[in-house]
Design a protein around this motif. Sequence first.
Motif, PDB file in Angstrom:
ATOM      1  N   PRO A 184       0.811  -1.224   0.000  1.00  0.00           N
ATOM      2  CA  PRO A 184       0.000   0.000   0.000  1.00  0.00           C
ATOM      3  C   PRO A 184       0.844   1.274   0.000  1.00  0.00           C
ATOM      4  O   PRO A 184       0.404   2.316  -0.487  1.00  0.00           O
ATOM      5  CB  PRO A 184      -0.849  -0.127   1.270  1.00  0.00           C
ATOM      6  CG  PRO A 184      -0.178  -1.139   2.121  1.00  0.00           C
ATOM      7  CD  PRO A 184       0.535  -2.062   1.189  1.00  0.00           C
ATOM      8  N   GLN A 185       2.073   1.197   0.536  1.00  0.00           N
ATOM      9  CA  GLN A 185       2.953   2.368   0.488  1.00  0.00           C
ATOM     10  C   GLN A 185       3.313   2.721  -0.950  1.00  0.00           C
ATOM     11  O   GLN A 185       3.342   3.893  -1.331  1.00  0.00           O
ATOM     12  CB  GLN A 185       4.219   2.101   1.303  1.00  0.00           C
ATOM     13  CG  GLN A 185       3.994   1.996   2.814  1.00  0.00           C
ATOM     14  CD  GLN A 185       5.250   1.573   3.547  1.00  0.00           C
ATOM     15  OE1 GLN A 185       6.300   1.410   2.955  1.00  0.00           O
ATOM     16  NE2 GLN A 185       5.119   1.368   4.853  1.00  0.00           N
TER      17      GLN A 185
ATOM     18  N   ILE B 276      -7.210   3.828  -6.492  1.00  0.00           N
ATOM     19  CA  ILE B 276      -7.746   2.560  -6.016  1.00  0.00           C
ATOM     20  C   ILE B 276      -6.612   1.545  -6.011  1.00  0.00           C
ATOM     21  O   ILE B 276      -5.669   1.639  -6.801  1.00  0.00           O
ATOM     22  CB  ILE B 276      -8.925   2.076  -6.888  1.00  0.00           C
ATOM     23  CG1 ILE B 276      -9.669   0.918  -6.208  1.00  0.00           C
ATOM     24  CG2 ILE B 276      -8.449   1.669  -8.281  1.00  0.00           C
ATOM     25  CD1 ILE B 276     -10.996   0.574  -6.882  1.00  0.00           C
ATOM     26  N   PHE B 277      -6.705   0.576  -5.087  1.00  0.00           N
ATOM     27  CA  PHE B 277      -5.692  -0.460  -4.920  1.00  0.00           C
ATOM     28  C   PHE B 277      -6.374  -1.812  -5.078  1.00  0.00           C
ATOM     29  O   PHE B 277      -7.333  -2.121  -4.355  1.00  0.00           O
ATOM     30  CB  PHE B 277      -5.044  -0.335  -3.537  1.00  0.00           C
ATOM     31  CG  PHE B 277      -4.060  -1.428  -3.186  1.00  0.00           C
ATOM     32  CD1 PHE B 277      -2.728  -1.313  -3.523  1.00  0.00           C
ATOM     33  CD2 PHE B 277      -4.479  -2.559  -2.491  1.00  0.00           C
ATOM     34  CE1 PHE B 277      -1.818  -2.311  -3.185  1.00  0.00           C
ATOM     35  CE2 PHE B 277      -3.585  -3.556  -2.149  1.00  0.00           C
ATOM     36  CZ  PHE B 277      -2.251  -3.435  -2.495  1.00  0.00           C
ATOM     37  N   LEU B 278      -5.903  -2.615  -6.049  1.00  0.00           N
ATOM     38  CA  LEU B 278      -6.477  -3.934  -6.314  1.00  0.00           C
ATOM     39  C   LEU B 278      -5.414  -4.993  -6.072  1.00  0.00           C
ATOM     40  O   LEU B 278      -4.371  -4.987  -6.737  1.00  0.00           O
ATOM     41  CB  LEU B 278      -6.976  -4.036  -7.757  1.00  0.00           C
ATOM     42  CG  LEU B 278      -7.976  -2.982  -8.238  1.00  0.00           C
ATOM     43  CD1 LEU B 278      -8.275  -3.186  -9.715  1.00  0.00           C
ATOM     44  CD2 LEU B 278      -9.257  -3.039  -7.412  1.00  0.00           C
ATOM     45  N   SER B 279      -5.652  -5.894  -5.130  1.00  0.00           N
ATOM     46  CA  SER B 279      -4.730  -6.991  -4.854  1.00  0.00           C
ATOM     47  C   SER B 279      -5.329  -8.277  -5.421  1.00  0.00           C
ATOM     48  O   SER B 279      -6.411  -8.700  -5.023  1.00  0.00           O
ATOM     49  CB  SER B 279      -4.493  -7.121  -3.344  1.00  0.00           C
ATOM     50  OG  SER B 279      -3.440  -8.027  -3.080  1.00  0.00           O
ATOM     51  N   ILE B 280      -4.630  -8.887  -6.381  1.00  0.00           N
ATOM     52  CA  ILE B 280      -5.145 -10.042  -7.121  1.00  0.00           C
ATOM     53  C   ILE B 280      -4.589 -11.331  -6.515  1.00  0.00           C
ATOM     54  O   ILE B 280      -3.375 -11.474  -6.344  1.00  0.00           O
ATOM     55  CB  ILE B 280      -4.761  -9.961  -8.613  1.00  0.00           C
ATOM     56  CG1 ILE B 280      -5.122  -8.590  -9.192  1.00  0.00           C
ATOM     57  CG2 ILE B 280      -5.426 -11.083  -9.391  1.00  0.00           C
ATOM     58  CD1 ILE B 280      -6.599  -8.281  -9.185  1.00  0.00           C
TER      59      ILE B 280
ATOM     60  N   THR C 223     -14.245  -2.804  12.164  1.00  0.00           N
ATOM     61  CA  THR C 223     -13.624  -3.100  13.460  1.00  0.00           C
ATOM     62  C   THR C 223     -12.111  -3.098  13.347  1.00  0.00           C
ATOM     63  O   THR C 223     -11.412  -2.505  14.177  1.00  0.00           O
ATOM     64  CB  THR C 223     -14.108  -4.469  13.977  1.00  0.00           C
ATOM     65  OG1 THR C 223     -15.525  -4.448  14.097  1.00  0.00           O
ATOM     66  CG2 THR C 223     -13.482  -4.788  15.317  1.00  0.00           C
ATOM     67  N   ILE C 224     -11.594  -3.758  12.321  1.00  0.00           N
ATOM     68  CA  ILE C 224     -10.146  -3.778  12.102  1.00  0.00           C
ATOM     69  C   ILE C 224      -9.651  -2.374  11.799  1.00  0.00           C
ATOM     70  O   ILE C 224      -8.564  -1.968  12.220  1.00  0.00           O
ATOM     71  CB  ILE C 224      -9.787  -4.741  10.962  1.00  0.00           C
ATOM     72  CG1 ILE C 224     -10.230  -6.161  11.308  1.00  0.00           C
ATOM     73  CG2 ILE C 224      -8.300  -4.716  10.679  1.00  0.00           C
ATOM     74  CD1 ILE C 224      -9.617  -6.707  12.568  1.00  0.00           C
ATOM     75  N   ALA C 225     -10.443  -1.607  11.062  1.00  0.00           N
ATOM     76  CA  ALA C 225     -10.053  -0.235  10.728  1.00  0.00           C
ATOM     77  C   ALA C 225      -9.876   0.605  11.980  1.00  0.00           C
ATOM     78  O   ALA C 225      -8.931   1.397  12.081  1.00  0.00           O
ATOM     79  CB  ALA C 225     -11.104   0.390   9.812  1.00  0.00           C
ATOM     80  N   GLU C 226     -10.777   0.442  12.960  1.00  0.00           N
ATOM     81  CA  GLU C 226     -10.655   1.211  14.206  1.00  0.00           C
ATOM     82  C   GLU C 226      -9.379   0.845  14.946  1.00  0.00           C
ATOM     83  O   GLU C 226      -8.682   1.719  15.473  1.00  0.00           O
ATOM     84  CB  GLU C 226     -11.891   0.952  15.062  1.00  0.00           C
ATOM     85  CG  GLU C 226     -13.176   1.530  14.474  1.00  0.00           C
ATOM     86  CD  GLU C 226     -14.416   1.074  15.223  1.00  0.00           C
ATOM     87  OE1 GLU C 226     -14.265   0.281  16.175  1.00  0.00           O
ATOM     88  OE2 GLU C 226     -15.526   1.492  14.840  1.00  0.00           O
TER      89      GLU C 226
ATOM     90  N   TRP D 253      -3.988  -7.163   5.706  1.00  0.00           N
ATOM     91  CA  TRP D 253      -3.034  -6.058   5.887  1.00  0.00           C
ATOM     92  C   TRP D 253      -2.992  -5.121   4.689  1.00  0.00           C
ATOM     93  O   TRP D 253      -2.941  -3.901   4.856  1.00  0.00           O
ATOM     94  CB  TRP D 253      -1.632  -6.618   6.158  1.00  0.00           C
ATOM     95  CG  TRP D 253      -0.649  -5.515   6.435  1.00  0.00           C
ATOM     96  CD1 TRP D 253       0.072  -4.800   5.543  1.00  0.00           C
ATOM     97  CD2 TRP D 253      -0.343  -4.962   7.718  1.00  0.00           C
ATOM     98  NE1 TRP D 253       0.824  -3.836   6.160  1.00  0.00           N
ATOM     99  CE2 TRP D 253       0.588  -3.921   7.493  1.00  0.00           C
ATOM    100  CE3 TRP D 253      -0.745  -5.246   9.012  1.00  0.00           C
ATOM    101  CZ2 TRP D 253       1.126  -3.171   8.545  1.00  0.00           C
ATOM    102  CZ3 TRP D 253      -0.213  -4.499  10.051  1.00  0.00           C
ATOM    103  CH2 TRP D 253       0.695  -3.474   9.809  1.00  0.00           C
ATOM    104  N   VAL D 254      -3.009  -5.661   3.480  1.00  0.00           N
ATOM    105  CA  VAL D 254      -2.836  -4.820   2.298  1.00  0.00           C
ATOM    106  C   VAL D 254      -4.020  -3.875   2.078  1.00  0.00           C
ATOM    107  O   VAL D 254      -3.945  -2.978   1.235  1.00  0.00           O
ATOM    108  CB  VAL D 254      -2.628  -5.670   1.026  1.00  0.00           C
ATOM    109  CG1 VAL D 254      -1.301  -6.396   1.088  1.00  0.00           C
ATOM    110  CG2 VAL D 254      -3.783  -6.628   0.803  1.00  0.00           C
TER     111      VAL D 254
END
Length: 528
Positions: free
Chosen positions: A239-240, A249-253, A274-277, A354-355
């Motif tokens: 993501p960095q 936008i970020f797409l992880s395949i 929840t994970i975001a918090e 994580w990504v």
Amino acid sequence: MLDYRTWHQKTDIATLTQAVWLCLLFCVALLPTSLTFAGDIRDLRVWRSPDYTRVVIDVDSHVEYSVFVLENPHRVVIDVSDSRMFADIAELDLADSPVKSVRSAARNQSDTRIVLDMDGAVNPSSFTLPPSEEFGDRLVVDLYDLGTEPPARPAEMTPTSPAGRQTIASASQRNIVVAIDAGHGGDDPGAIGYDGRIREKDVALAISRAVYERLRNIPGYEPVMIRQGDYYVRLQQRPQLARQNRADIFLSIHADSFSTSRAEGVTVYALSQTIAEDENIRRVAEKENSADLLGGVSGDTSLKNFEDDLALTLLDLSMTWSIEQSVAAGSYILNSMGTVARLRRDVPQQGNLWVLRSPDIPSLLIETGYLSNPTEAKRLNSADYQRRLADAIVQGVMNYFYERPPEGTLVAWQKANNQGPDRQYVVQRGDSLSLIAQRHNVNMSQLRAANSLRGDIVQLGQTLTIPGGGPVPVVSAPPTVSEHTISRGETLSGIAQQYRVSLSRLREANDLRNDTIRIGQVLLIPAY
């Protein structure tokens, strides 16, 4: 003594000779400019650093290029478009480097192919540099030793095609940047197929490259590959890299696996609230030792500039927006992928991945199917099915951004002026033909004509073509390259038929002037 007649004849001959030279010079000046080459290669330099080898290629101007690796034996191949080789590569100092030799040849009558013969496998990372006070344009290829990672590069690490550049009519509009992350890589193979041979990292990279090729040919979009070859990029770095490239936008395949062979279908994931918090709290706790950013493409804001409570509030707002947009984009992509693949879940799922933890970039992880299912694994390993999945993913991305275009982008301008390519829309609950026409800024008659409708009745789940005012996207093959070692009794025409490529394309890919081949010779097999 020279008489007048002899002197006059010599003078006429001299005058005629001068006239002939002037005519020749005039004709040369009128030769077509297509005989010139935009990126002639003037010099090539190689030197060794502690964990990588740098190859610098001096060119006359900015060039289009591609870099790929081959094995058995290990080689790095650099194709430079519209160029000629003028560098003296015979005298290169390759001491203390993994490069055994460098060779080059003309290709396609206009391009140059440079081959680096390597002692072993390397991870290549490439980018271009503009002219400086000391040097002109340069193409740089860094060859990283296995076990080390290429550092983050700006978007120029992946060359952009002419189709992705902005047109005169929309020169002030920026492109939508799509970061494409091929899961796993290098020593991390990901899921292993039912047969023990199909690997998730290979399937993910093939589909990611196909998505990249589609997007690079669509005006208004700029794709960026997070990894371009078979090497590993840390999860935190992915993501960095997307943020450094100002991704929208970020797409992880990925591809999945399960304990039984019955599981099948596509699943799309977004981050859970929840994970975001929890992630927001972690970022605030570490803000004194980090440079976490907010703002995505619009700008950078360091958390260090705010008190903890305010920083947490800003992160909550940004992360909430990111998750909402991720779920919306995931819905469009699922609707599109459902036309070519079975969906395991028809709505985006949310979890701890994580990504996906970017507070400023909508992020999705796309599980394209199950390698533990023999039928689905064979499809996922097929180049044709990979391209169909890529087309569906791209269509979903285009549908999402047409509905919610970022301000100042070419797509926002296209929507306001009903321009751009035709696009697909899947009828949702509560839709009517008039509502769809109004939402997409087209009139009813255009919508009926594009879909051969006699009335205004539409059905839930029906796929409609939304007519645009511009060209249909150009679909090109992904730059996949394979090899074939010639055995006794084989012919070039037989090999072309075996791989379903034309004989002329096979000759072109290997710089062959005729159909003569020899046992043990290694041929490059192009995608088509």
